[in-house]
Design a protein around this motif. Structure first.
Motif, PDB file in Angstrom:
ATOM      1  N   LYS A  84      17.287  24.680  -2.483  1.00 45.73           N
ATOM      2  CA  LYS A  84      16.662  25.883  -1.927  1.00 45.73           C
ATOM      3  C   LYS A  84      15.375  25.484  -1.209  1.00 45.73           C
ATOM      4  O   LYS A  84      14.794  24.439  -1.492  1.00 45.73           O
ATOM      5  N   ASP A  87      12.069  23.306  -2.578  1.00 42.93           N
ATOM      6  CA  ASP A  87      12.383  22.279  -3.564  1.00 42.93           C
ATOM      7  C   ASP A  87      11.922  20.913  -3.075  1.00 42.93           C
ATOM      8  O   ASP A  87      11.991  20.616  -1.878  1.00 42.93           O
ATOM      9  N   GLU A 118      13.440  18.989  -7.589  1.00 38.79           N
ATOM     10  CA  GLU A 118      12.379  19.473  -8.470  1.00 38.79           C
ATOM     11  C   GLU A 118      11.963  20.840  -7.953  1.00 38.79           C
ATOM     12  O   GLU A 118      11.603  20.998  -6.797  1.00 38.79           O
ATOM     13  N   ARG A 119      12.052  21.816  -8.832  1.00 39.43           N
ATOM     14  CA  ARG A 119      11.783  23.205  -8.442  1.00 39.43           C
ATOM     15  C   ARG A 119      10.641  23.743  -9.298  1.00 39.43           C
ATOM     16  O   ARG A 119      10.579  23.498 -10.502  1.00 39.43           O
ATOM     17  N   GLU A 120       9.752  24.491  -8.690  1.00 38.14           N
ATOM     18  CA  GLU A 120       8.591  25.044  -9.390  1.00 38.14           C
ATOM     19  C   GLU A 120       8.975  26.114 -10.402  1.00 38.14           C
ATOM     20  O   GLU A 120       8.403  26.208 -11.455  1.00 38.14           O
ATOM     21  N   GLU A 121       9.964  26.959 -10.070  1.00 38.36           N
ATOM     22  CA  GLU A 121      10.324  28.057 -10.957  1.00 38.36           C
ATOM     23  C   GLU A 121      11.118  27.553 -12.161  1.00 38.36           C
ATOM     24  O   GLU A 121      11.704  26.477 -12.135  1.00 38.36           O
ATOM     25  N   ASP A 122      11.168  28.349 -13.193  1.00 38.33           N
ATOM     26  CA  ASP A 122      11.893  27.999 -14.404  1.00 38.33           C
ATOM     27  C   ASP A 122      13.397  28.061 -14.122  1.00 38.33           C
ATOM     28  O   ASP A 122      13.907  29.066 -13.659  1.00 38.33           O
ATOM     29  N   LEU A 123      14.102  26.977 -14.412  1.00 40.03           N
ATOM     30  CA  LEU A 123      15.534  26.908 -14.124  1.00 40.03           C
ATOM     31  C   LEU A 123      16.391  27.635 -15.145  1.00 40.03           C
ATOM     32  O   LEU A 123      17.565  27.862 -14.942  1.00 40.03           O
ATOM     33  N   ASP A 125      16.091  30.778 -16.529  1.00 36.86           N
ATOM     34  CA  ASP A 125      15.816  32.214 -16.661  1.00 36.86           C
ATOM     35  C   ASP A 125      17.075  32.962 -17.046  1.00 36.86           C
ATOM     36  O   ASP A 125      18.144  32.676 -16.703  1.00 36.86           O
TER      37      ASP A 125
END
Length: 125
Positions: A84, A87, A118-123, A125
């Motif tokens: 996305k 990322d 690597e994504r900032e948001e929690d994967l 959820d």
């Protein structure tokens, strides 16, 4: 139209399972303190960068069983990409295509060449 930081990639459309990546500027100094000449790190097999645009995904073939009354745009379906915008991606240099756009370097990379995101948001959820 005037080119600004906000709209400079607005008219770019990434096709299929590819993403547009802005490479991360690597330091020219090794851990031991040796300065590397320009171009050495660009030859590395694994690169990293931030995804600035992502394609729609893998197209699903059109089935003859689809209803003919549906508009054409509703018949096209895609399996979405994991990658996305925003990322941080580690990708194989071998599968990437380097381009210059507005005097900046980018890579067009198929999702199959991306090793890790690597994504900032929690994967979870």
């Amino acid at each position: 139209m005037e080119l600004t930081a906000d709209n400079k990639l607005k008219n770019i459309v990434v096709v299929g399972d590819r993403v547009l990546i802005k490479p991360v500027k690597e330091t020219q100094k090794t851990d031991s303190g040796i300065y590397l000449p320009p171009g050495v790190q660009e030859k590395e097999k694994v690169q990293s960068g931030y995804i600035v645009k992502a394609g729609p995904g893998y197209p699903i073939p059109h089935s003859a069983e689809d209803e003919d009354w549906k508009p054409e745009d509703e018949k096209i379906k895609y399996i979405p990409l994991q990658a996305k915008e925003g990322d941080l991606a580690l990708f194989l240099q071998k599968g990437a295509f380097e381009i210059q756009y507005n005097k900046e370097k980018y890579y067009i990379v198929p999702q199959s060449s991306i090793l890790m995101l690597e994504r900032e948001e929690d994967l979870f959820d």
